[in-house]
Write an enzyme that holds these catalytic residues in place. Sequence first.
Site, PDB file in Angstrom:
ATOM      1  N   ASP A   1     -31.981  23.035  10.439  1.00 44.57           N
ATOM      2  CA  ASP A   1     -30.866  21.854  10.256  1.00 44.57           C
ATOM      3  C   ASP A   1     -29.990  22.500   9.372  1.00 44.57           C
ATOM      4  O   ASP A   1     -28.573  21.638   9.165  1.00 44.57           O
ATOM      5  CB  ASP A   1     -31.553  20.619  10.014  1.00 44.57           C
ATOM      6  CG  ASP A   1     -32.214  20.684   8.529  1.00 44.57           C
ATOM      7  OD1 ASP A   1     -32.590  21.832   7.979  1.00 44.57           O
ATOM      8  OD2 ASP A   1     -32.726  19.612   8.158  1.00 44.57           O
ATOM      9  N   SER A   2     -30.110  23.570   8.876  1.00 40.36           N
ATOM     10  CA  SER A   2     -28.787  24.063   8.264  1.00 40.36           C
ATOM     11  C   SER A   2     -27.586  24.410   8.881  1.00 40.36           C
ATOM     12  O   SER A   2     -26.589  24.565   8.738  1.00 40.36           O
ATOM     13  CB  SER A   2     -29.167  25.590   7.661  1.00 40.36           C
ATOM     14  OG  SER A   2     -29.958  26.488   8.603  1.00 40.36           O
TER      15      SER A   2
ATOM     16  N   ASP B   1     -36.154  22.807  13.676  1.00 37.27           N
ATOM     17  CA  ASP B   1     -36.154  21.664  12.496  1.00 37.27           C
ATOM     18  C   ASP B   1     -36.180  20.437  13.174  1.00 37.27           C
ATOM     19  O   ASP B   1     -35.468  20.163  14.010  1.00 37.27           O
ATOM     20  CB  ASP B   1     -34.919  22.007  11.687  1.00 37.27           C
ATOM     21  CG  ASP B   1     -35.472  22.474  10.226  1.00 37.27           C
ATOM     22  OD1 ASP B   1     -36.723  22.505   9.982  1.00 37.27           O
ATOM     23  OD2 ASP B   1     -34.458  23.020   9.595  1.00 37.27           O
TER      24      ASP B   1
ATOM     25  N   LYS C   1     -40.459  22.153  12.825  1.00 33.98           N
ATOM     26  CA  LYS C   1     -40.707  22.502  11.141  1.00 33.98           C
ATOM     27  C   LYS C   1     -40.452  20.896  10.598  1.00 33.98           C
ATOM     28  O   LYS C   1     -39.230  20.295  11.002  1.00 33.98           O
ATOM     29  CB  LYS C   1     -39.973  23.368  10.779  1.00 33.98           C
ATOM     30  CG  LYS C   1     -40.021  23.720   9.266  1.00 33.98           C
ATOM     31  CD  LYS C   1     -39.242  24.839   8.538  1.00 33.98           C
ATOM     32  CE  LYS C   1     -38.022  25.088   8.614  1.00 33.98           C
ATOM     33  NZ  LYS C   1     -37.293  23.925   7.517  1.00 33.98           N
TER      34      LYS C   1
ATOM     35  N   GLU D   1     -39.892  18.913   6.495  1.00 34.56           N
ATOM     36  CA  GLU D   1     -39.834  19.270   5.087  1.00 34.56           C
ATOM     37  C   GLU D   1     -40.624  18.180   4.497  1.00 34.56           C
ATOM     38  O   GLU D   1     -40.825  17.028   4.651  1.00 34.56           O
ATOM     39  CB  GLU D   1     -38.421  18.735   4.631  1.00 34.56           C
ATOM     40  CG  GLU D   1     -37.477  20.079   5.341  1.00 34.56           C
ATOM     41  CD  GLU D   1     -35.992  20.177   4.728  1.00 34.56           C
ATOM     42  OE1 GLU D   1     -35.783  19.090   3.703  1.00 34.56           O
ATOM     43  OE2 GLU D   1     -35.063  20.874   5.262  1.00 34.56           O
TER      44      GLU D   1
ATOM     45  N   GLU E   1     -39.250  27.394  -0.392  1.00 34.73           N
ATOM     46  CA  GLU E   1     -37.951  27.741  -0.683  1.00 34.73           C
ATOM     47  C   GLU E   1     -37.616  27.314  -2.269  1.00 34.73           C
ATOM     48  O   GLU E   1     -37.988  26.440  -2.590  1.00 34.73           O
ATOM     49  CB  GLU E   1     -36.875  26.676   0.184  1.00 34.73           C
ATOM     50  CG  GLU E   1     -35.476  26.974  -0.092  1.00 34.73           C
ATOM     51  CD  GLU E   1     -34.684  26.246   0.782  1.00 34.73           C
ATOM     52  OE1 GLU E   1     -34.875  25.746   2.037  1.00 34.73           O
ATOM     53  OE2 GLU E   1     -33.316  26.453   0.647  1.00 34.73           O
TER      54      GLU E   1
HETATM   55  O1  KIV Z   1     -32.709  24.801   7.898  1.00 34.88           O
HETATM   56  C1  KIV Z   1     -32.800  26.060   7.457  1.00 34.88           C
HETATM   57  O2  KIV Z   1     -32.149  26.637   7.715  1.00 34.88           O
HETATM   58  C2  KIV Z   1     -33.758  26.221   6.671  1.00 34.88           C
HETATM   59  C3  KIV Z   1     -34.361  27.517   6.196  1.00 34.88           C
HETATM   60  C4  KIV Z   1     -33.652  27.743   5.134  1.00 34.88           C
HETATM   61  C5  KIV Z   1     -35.844  27.645   6.102  1.00 34.88           C
HETATM   62  O3  KIV Z   1     -34.861  25.293   6.843  1.00 34.88           O
END
Ligand code: KIV
Length: 306
Positions: free
Chosen positions: A60-61, A99, A129, A131, A199
């Site tokens: 989600d970055s 994500d 994934k 969080e 992280e």
């Molecule tokens: O969204 C993302 O890029 C991440 C990584 C930093 C692991 O969660």
Amino acid sequence: MSAAPPHIAVPEDASRLPVTLPILQEKKRLGEPIVMVTAYDFPSARAAEAAGVDVVLVGDSGAMTVLGYPSTVAVTTDELLVLARATRRGLRTPFLVADLPFGSYEASDEQAVATALRFVKEAGADAVKLERGNDTSVARARAIVAAGIPVMGHVGLTPQTSTALGGYRAQGRSGSAALQIAQEALALERAGCFAIVFEAIPAAVSDALVPLLEVPVIGIGAGPATDGQVLVFHDLLGIREGRGARFVQRYAELQGEMNGGVAAFASDVRERRYPRPEHGYSIDPSELDLFRSELGALAAPAADPR
Ligand code: KIV
């Protein structure tokens, strides 16, 4: 050259086999570093494929790196699905994790499973994934795993809730905070997560914690003791303004290259250096004559019908 697990053939060429959960687990057992990178579209996926990375994360970055949001909070499931589908089309061998966006899984187990299913069915993700390792995230991870979808956990600095954490800052820097990260990681493992991202936590905390976990730990700003490392595509290639986090190592400076390339194009157009004859298409001279004579008739004013 890295050694292949004894019972798994991993050719070095284009016939490389797709990465699976047992391969990731085997890499941990053998102490072979797992390489993970984010990707958000077809070209970044092709780069990950060509480099032979093990895991690709549609992070989600992407909210910030490709969609221009100030944080990861606002991005929607529909927006991330577009990025995940484009990434899937560029991949053959890496294990693809997507994500779950903030707000798409916290409300209930049903919501979490429904969102995870969308990433698997609509984008072809191998896993999702989520969080945090609090009670809510652990319950959601358990529910998604029970629905048959592999889940990667994420502890330490969790950008979706960075406001509650006091900003983008390293976590686990006191004994009690490090212990809380340990409890969260162990709870996520017990919930069935196949891997966990650490992280921005002290390397010494990873040193102590990684041996306690049976599943692979992928670090980002968590020192060298983790079973693998992940970086954000745009950070490692320098497709951004500003330096970024302390843990980022840049392997290219593509933002400067891109700015320079577009500026050179703009200047060539303005100075009439582009296009040149070799960029154009030809037409047979007799066809051109025909076209020109007919063009005259087209351009003549229409006769008054009265
Ligand atoms: O969204 C993302 O890029 C991440 C990584 C930093 C692991 O969660």
